[in-house]
Design a protein around this motif. Sequence first.
Motif, PDB file in Angstrom:
ATOM      1  N   GLU A  85       0.808  -1.353   0.057  1.00  0.00           N
ATOM      2  CA  GLU A  85      -0.132  -0.058   0.058  1.00  0.00           C
ATOM      3  C   GLU A  85       0.904   1.298   0.053  1.00  0.00           C
ATOM      4  N   ILE A  88       2.323   1.863  -3.426  1.00  0.00           N
ATOM      5  CA  ILE A  88       1.171   2.129  -4.422  1.00  0.00           C
ATOM      6  C   ILE A  88       0.860   3.537  -4.083  1.00  0.00           C
ATOM      7  N   ALA A  89       1.016   4.144  -2.899  1.00  0.00           N
ATOM      8  CA  ALA A  89       0.627   5.542  -2.622  1.00  0.00           C
ATOM      9  C   ALA A  89       1.895   6.598  -3.351  1.00  0.00           C
ATOM     10  N   LYS A  90       3.036   5.807  -3.115  1.00  0.00           N
ATOM     11  CA  LYS A  90       4.270   6.670  -3.603  1.00  0.00           C
ATOM     12  C   LYS A  90       4.147   6.732  -5.231  1.00  0.00           C
ATOM     13  N   LEU A  91       3.918   5.643  -5.715  1.00  0.00           N
ATOM     14  CA  LEU A  91       3.666   5.579  -7.364  1.00  0.00           C
ATOM     15  C   LEU A  91       2.660   6.510  -7.756  1.00  0.00           C
ATOM     16  N   ARG A  92       1.584   6.420  -6.887  1.00  0.00           N
ATOM     17  CA  ARG A  92       0.510   7.584  -7.355  1.00  0.00           C
ATOM     18  C   ARG A  92       1.129   8.915  -7.308  1.00  0.00           C
ATOM     19  N   GLU A  93       1.820   9.037  -6.165  1.00  0.00           N
ATOM     20  CA  GLU A  93       2.430  10.635  -5.936  1.00  0.00           C
ATOM     21  C   GLU A  93       3.295  10.997  -7.081  1.00  0.00           C
ATOM     22  N   TYR A  94       4.269   9.867  -7.472  1.00  0.00           N
ATOM     23  CA  TYR A  94       5.074  10.081  -8.516  1.00  0.00           C
ATOM     24  C   TYR A  94       4.420  10.385  -9.799  1.00  0.00           C
ATOM     25  N   ARG A  95       3.335   9.438 -10.034  1.00  0.00           N
ATOM     26  CA  ARG A  95       2.275   9.792 -11.257  1.00  0.00           C
ATOM     27  C   ARG A  95       1.873  11.319 -11.299  1.00  0.00           C
ATOM     28  N   SER A  96       1.501  11.746 -10.161  1.00  0.00           N
ATOM     29  CA  SER A  96       0.893  12.977 -10.162  1.00  0.00           C
ATOM     30  C   SER A  96       1.885  14.098 -10.410  1.00  0.00           C
TER      31      SER A  96
END
Length: 115
Positions: A85, A88-96
């Motif tokens: 989890e 996933i949160a870090k990847l979402r932050e990176y994507r953003s």
Amino acid sequence: MIYMKYLPYILNCGTRCYVRLDINPKLMNNEMAKIRISVPSLEGLNFADFGCFNVFVPTKEEQKVIVDFLERKISEIDGLIQKIESAIAKLREYRSSLITAAVTGKIDVRGAVKC
């Protein structure tokens, strides 16, 4: 004799479900009703149904070993879930951040190859 932490595992109702066998049978249906609300796998089960179970009951010491093993494995799995989890949160932050950088022109995406 049943080790009380072992009982939820043989009933397959999770680790936080405890059934007290030492209470008055007339009150047992009330207790089961409370459990039924929080544990879907026991839905429709009442006190009389307990007489229908054929359950292998190892010695109390073996039950404790089994419970300790299962709780240790559950803890390991919970730790892995937290790591996933977090990733996933870090990847979402990176994507953003990447989208923001592309939109604001901080990175050039005109020559990017489509997959």
